[in-house]
Design a protein around this motif. Structure first.
Motif, mmCIF file in Angstrom:
data_model
loop_
_atom_site.group_PDB
_atom_site.id
_atom_site.type_symbol
_atom_site.label_atom_id
_atom_site.label_comp_id
_atom_site.label_asym_id
_atom_site.label_seq_id
_atom_site.Cartn_x
_atom_site.Cartn_y
_atom_site.Cartn_z
ATOM 1 N N GLU A 298 0.866 -1.176 0.000
ATOM 2 C CA GLU A 298 0.000 0.000 0.000
ATOM 3 C C GLU A 298 0.905 1.229 0.000
ATOM 4 O O GLU A 298 1.781 1.380 0.857
ATOM 5 C CB GLU A 298 -0.904 0.004 1.223
ATOM 6 N N SER A 299 0.672 2.097 -0.927
ATOM 7 C CA SER A 299 1.485 3.329 -1.013
ATOM 8 C C SER A 299 0.577 4.481 -1.388
ATOM 9 O O SER A 299 -0.235 4.359 -2.303
ATOM 10 C CB SER A 299 2.591 3.144 -2.059
ATOM 11 N N HIS B 297 6.493 7.623 -7.416
ATOM 12 C CA HIS B 297 5.393 6.884 -6.799
ATOM 13 C C HIS B 297 4.616 6.098 -7.847
ATOM 14 O O HIS B 297 4.239 4.941 -7.648
ATOM 15 C CB HIS B 297 4.477 7.861 -6.053
ATOM 16 N N LYS B 298 4.378 6.727 -9.003
ATOM 17 C CA LYS B 298 3.650 6.054 -10.085
ATOM 18 C C LYS B 298 4.446 4.855 -10.614
ATOM 19 O O LYS B 298 3.903 3.778 -10.866
ATOM 20 C CB LYS B 298 3.367 7.042 -11.218
ATOM 21 N N ASP C 90 3.431 0.970 -10.572
ATOM 22 C CA ASP C 90 3.468 0.121 -11.775
ATOM 23 C C ASP C 90 4.281 -1.142 -11.532
ATOM 24 O O ASP C 90 3.910 -2.250 -11.968
ATOM 25 C CB ASP C 90 4.043 0.903 -12.944
ATOM 26 N N GLU C 91 5.416 -0.965 -10.831
ATOM 27 C CA GLU C 91 6.232 -2.136 -10.527
ATOM 28 C C GLU C 91 5.493 -3.107 -9.613
ATOM 29 O O GLU C 91 5.587 -4.325 -9.779
ATOM 30 C CB GLU C 91 7.539 -1.685 -9.881
ATOM 31 N N VAL C 92 4.755 -2.533 -8.637
ATOM 32 C CA VAL C 92 3.983 -3.395 -7.739
ATOM 33 C C VAL C 92 2.917 -4.156 -8.511
ATOM 34 O O VAL C 92 2.705 -5.365 -8.325
ATOM 35 C CB VAL C 92 3.363 -2.565 -6.603
ATOM 36 N N GLU D 104 2.966 -4.837 -11.674
ATOM 37 C CA GLU D 104 3.636 -5.822 -12.538
ATOM 38 C C GLU D 104 4.076 -7.035 -11.717
ATOM 39 O O GLU D 104 3.964 -8.177 -12.176
ATOM 40 C CB GLU D 104 4.834 -5.163 -13.216
ATOM 41 N N THR D 105 4.566 -6.752 -10.487
ATOM 42 C CA THR D 105 4.981 -7.863 -9.618
ATOM 43 C C THR D 105 3.789 -8.745 -9.244
ATOM 44 O O THR D 105 3.873 -9.982 -9.249
ATOM 45 C CB THR D 105 5.651 -7.312 -8.355
ATOM 46 N N ILE D 106 2.663 -8.092 -8.897
ATOM 47 C CA ILE D 106 1.459 -8.862 -8.537
ATOM 48 C C ILE D 106 0.974 -9.679 -9.739
ATOM 49 O O ILE D 106 0.591 -10.854 -9.624
ATOM 50 C CB ILE D 106 0.358 -7.917 -8.026
ATOM 51 N N LEU D 107 0.996 -9.047 -10.920
ATOM 52 C CA LEU D 107 0.572 -9.756 -12.132
ATOM 53 C C LEU D 107 1.493 -10.944 -12.407
ATOM 54 O O LEU D 107 1.036 -12.048 -12.732
ATOM 55 C CB LEU D 107 0.576 -8.788 -13.320
#
Length: 206
Positions: free
Chosen positions: A6-7, A43-44, A48-50, A52-55
């Protein structure tokens, strides 16, 4: 394993002294906006990395599930193959035992055939000897009949004829019995040969 990141970014946090080091020189509003945009972009990018990591994690989880399902399927197939292999081994053992039994039966039948062939040859030989004896006796009788006038008297002739007829009858009966025995042995031999041929045909078929 789930990962929850969460960010959130708040402009008020940016203005708090505890969040940022105190600058010795006062920043201009333009510089503050530039840094704010950089932080918002960072932050954006992080979001996006988060994502992509979740995906990527979800994709890896799906692949893992697929691999687990395939592993279970392969394990089931392996169990079926092993069971089939055990069944085939049992059938193979049964076929070996059946083949051995048939070989023993064929050997016994071959021995019986040899025995009957020997008996037939022996019977034929005895029959040939009896026939030769009969022919010799018949020849002797014919020679005796040619000289009846010198050999026999009228009083003994009927008895001699009766004796010769009786001997001839006995020889014919003996010859008939030998013929019957020979025919019986030949029938038994044919029966065993036919049975052996049928067994060999069944063996070739199986």
């Amino acid at each position: 394993m789930s990962v929850i990141l969460e960010s959130s970014f708040n402009v008020e946090d940016f203005s708090k002294p505890s969040k940022f080091p105190v600058c010795r020189t006062e920043l201009k509003p333009e510089e503050v906006l530039v840094k704010l945009k950089k932080l918002q972009q960072a932050h954006k990018d992080l979001e996006d990395e988060v994502k992509e990591t979740i995906l990527l994690r979800n994709i890896m989880q799906q692949e893992d599930d697929i691999l687990n399902a395939e592993a279970l399927q392969l394990e089931g197939t392996l169990n079926e193959k092993e069971e089939l292999n055990r069944s085939l081994q049992l059938k193979c053992e049964d076929l070996k035992q059946e083949t051995q039994r048939q070989l023993e039966q064929n050997h016994q039948k071959d021995e019986l055939v040899k025995q009957y062939c020997f008996q037939i040859q022996e019977t034929k030989l005895k029959h040939r000897k009896l026939r030769m004896m009969f022919e010799n006796q018949l020849q002797q009788l014919m020679e005796q009949h040619k000289n009846l006038s010198t050999v026999f008297t009228p009083q003994t002739l009927p008895a001699e004829i009766q004796s010769a007829e009786y001997a001839t009858e006995q020889l014919l009966k003996a010859e008939q019995q030998k013929h019957e025995q020979l025919a019986e042995l030949q029938d038994r031999l044919n029966h065993y040969q036919t049975s052996k041929m049928q067994m060999d045909t069944c063996d070739k078929t199986t």
